[in-house]
Design an enzyme around this catalytic site. Sequence first.
Site, PDB file in Angstrom:
ATOM      1  N   ARG A  55     -69.233  69.728  50.876  1.00  0.00           N
ATOM      2  CA  ARG A  55     -69.003  70.635  52.000  1.00  0.00           C
ATOM      3  C   ARG A  55     -67.547  70.998  52.209  1.00  0.00           C
ATOM      4  O   ARG A  55     -67.197  72.159  52.399  1.00  0.00           O
ATOM      5  CB  ARG A  55     -69.538  70.030  53.312  1.00  0.00           C
ATOM      6  CG  ARG A  55     -71.032  70.172  53.467  1.00  0.00           C
ATOM      7  CD  ARG A  55     -71.587  68.952  54.138  1.00  0.00           C
ATOM      8  NE  ARG A  55     -71.496  67.832  53.222  1.00  0.00           N
ATOM      9  CZ  ARG A  55     -72.466  67.483  52.383  1.00  0.00           C
ATOM     10  NH1 ARG A  55     -73.594  68.127  52.381  1.00  0.00           N
ATOM     11  NH2 ARG A  55     -72.315  66.467  51.537  1.00  0.00           N
ATOM     12  N   THR A  56     -66.685  69.988  52.189  1.00  0.00           N
ATOM     13  CA  THR A  56     -65.289  70.263  52.534  1.00  0.00           C
ATOM     14  C   THR A  56     -64.674  71.198  51.499  1.00  0.00           C
ATOM     15  O   THR A  56     -64.049  72.200  51.832  1.00  0.00           O
ATOM     16  CB  THR A  56     -64.495  68.947  52.651  1.00  0.00           C
ATOM     17  OG1 THR A  56     -65.190  68.092  53.562  1.00  0.00           O
ATOM     18  CG2 THR A  56     -63.089  69.192  53.172  1.00  0.00           C
ATOM     19  N   LYS A  84     -51.949  61.218  33.278  1.00  0.00           N
ATOM     20  CA  LYS A  84     -50.900  60.822  32.324  1.00  0.00           C
ATOM     21  C   LYS A  84     -49.811  60.003  32.999  1.00  0.00           C
ATOM     22  O   LYS A  84     -48.788  59.717  32.401  1.00  0.00           O
ATOM     23  CB  LYS A  84     -50.254  62.075  31.720  1.00  0.00           C
ATOM     24  CG  LYS A  84     -51.190  63.006  31.002  1.00  0.00           C
ATOM     25  CD  LYS A  84     -50.384  64.183  30.438  1.00  0.00           C
ATOM     26  CE  LYS A  84     -51.274  65.317  30.005  1.00  0.00           C
ATOM     27  NZ  LYS A  84     -50.510  66.556  29.813  1.00  0.00           N
ATOM     28  N   ARG A 105     -57.730  66.165  49.113  1.00  0.00           N
ATOM     29  CA  ARG A 105     -58.511  64.968  49.454  1.00  0.00           C
ATOM     30  C   ARG A 105     -58.132  63.891  48.454  1.00  0.00           C
ATOM     31  O   ARG A 105     -58.096  64.130  47.247  1.00  0.00           O
ATOM     32  CB  ARG A 105     -60.004  65.254  49.384  1.00  0.00           C
ATOM     33  CG  ARG A 105     -60.834  63.982  49.494  1.00  0.00           C
ATOM     34  CD  ARG A 105     -62.298  64.247  49.629  1.00  0.00           C
ATOM     35  NE  ARG A 105     -62.637  64.749  50.946  1.00  0.00           N
ATOM     36  CZ  ARG A 105     -63.882  64.871  51.390  1.00  0.00           C
ATOM     37  NH1 ARG A 105     -64.896  64.529  50.627  1.00  0.00           N
ATOM     38  NH2 ARG A 105     -64.124  65.331  52.594  1.00  0.00           N
ATOM     39  N   HIS A 133     -59.718  62.808  58.910  1.00  0.00           N
ATOM     40  CA  HIS A 133     -60.355  64.011  58.369  1.00  0.00           C
ATOM     41  C   HIS A 133     -60.243  65.071  59.474  1.00  0.00           C
ATOM     42  O   HIS A 133     -61.237  65.437  60.097  1.00  0.00           O
ATOM     43  CB  HIS A 133     -61.809  63.692  58.031  1.00  0.00           C
ATOM     44  CG  HIS A 133     -62.481  64.671  57.127  1.00  0.00           C
ATOM     45  ND1 HIS A 133     -61.956  65.916  56.837  1.00  0.00           N
ATOM     46  CD2 HIS A 133     -63.664  64.591  56.444  1.00  0.00           C
ATOM     47  CE1 HIS A 133     -62.786  66.556  56.019  1.00  0.00           C
ATOM     48  NE2 HIS A 133     -63.820  65.771  55.767  1.00  0.00           N
TER      49      HIS A 133
HETATM   50  C1  NCD Z   1     -67.433  63.061  55.239  1.00  0.00           C
HETATM   51  C2  NCD Z   1     -66.183  62.561  54.543  1.00  0.00           C
HETATM   52  O1  NCD Z   1     -65.905  62.935  53.406  1.00  0.00           O
HETATM   53  O2  NCD Z   1     -65.482  61.799  55.194  1.00  0.00           O
HETATM   54  N1  NCD Z   1     -68.006  64.162  54.630  1.00  0.00           N
HETATM   55  C3  NCD Z   1     -67.509  65.406  54.888  1.00  0.00           C
HETATM   56  O3  NCD Z   1     -66.362  65.688  54.675  1.00  0.00           O
HETATM   57  N2  NCD Z   1     -68.346  66.302  55.436  1.00  0.00           N
HETATM   58  C4  NCD Z   1     -68.393  62.025  55.583  1.00  0.00           C
HETATM   59  C5  NCD Z   1     -68.830  61.033  54.545  1.00  0.00           C
HETATM   60  O4  NCD Z   1     -68.436  61.085  53.384  1.00  0.00           O
HETATM   61  O5  NCD Z   1     -69.636  60.183  54.920  1.00  0.00           O
END
Ligand code: NCD
Length: 311
Positions: A55-56, A84, A105, A133
Amino acid sequence: MLNQDIISIDQFDRETLEGIFEVSLFLEKEIKGRGSLDLLKGKVMASLFFEPSTRTRFSFESAMEKLGGNLVSATGVNFSSMAKGETLEDTIKTIERYADVIVIRHPEMGSARIAADSSNIPVLNAGDGPGEHPTQALLDFYTIKKEMGKVEGLNIAMIGDLKHGRTIHSLLKLLSHYENINYYLVSPEELKIPSEYLKGIKSYKEIKTLVEVLPDADVLYMTRIQKERFASLKEYEKLKDCFVLNKKMLESAKKDMIIMHPLPRVSEIAVDVDEDPRAKYFGQVENGLYVRMALLALVLGKLKLKEKVVI
Ligand code: NCD
């Protein structure tokens, strides 16, 4: 918000949170009306995902595309010269030469801050390990406010892995700007919320079972037990199915409550809940698109908070 990094929810005051809400709402209407815009034409977003994401990553990338921008995108540590032995700092200093904004991320807490400190272009934290997040919290806030019309005066239950769940950490920080919210924090003893996230939270109860909170909750925010953050698989196996919501259990819940989940779900929400009109988690996914559009347009200086926007 021109050129701002988005690293932690701590950086936003209430006025800014509401400004982002308004811009997101505006973009939702625009996109629903016109399909796409060319607000970010000529801009490039680099998306660096060193941890899995559906999703993100897709919502950031789709947000950029729908605003007329372009992407340079890659996933996994192996995609880059980090395999590397290149440092994160050097990777960022390279990528900023090709892009206008970086979305990152990374499995380590604090990594987004390191990236932002190495970069002259805005860096958006898409999850730094068990840390924060912030963009998810903004879309969760958007969802609650849009669905319930407010956040104050609500009973908000957060369920699951409150220790490792970064979406919970950021959402609690965000909601601490608002008064008169009752929190029900439902987790096993081992996965309790770390106390640092309770700063500014006035009214909360720590609870051990899901059924106890169902009749009172206006918002039921379910989360996954975060397998990848456990030191021992045995410990995870012991806790993995500690809370499971199913259709039958919802008989005791309010008629106008909402069920949220940042997703992915594992076993914590049975699929028979999906057809219940109170299940909002897929709508929540869609809201991520509008909020991330707003954030990209704001940090790239194409929209301003509170300004009457004309495109
Ligand atoms: C979450 C995350 O990555 O922290 N997912 C997201 O970004 N929608 C929740 C999770 O991984 O449980």
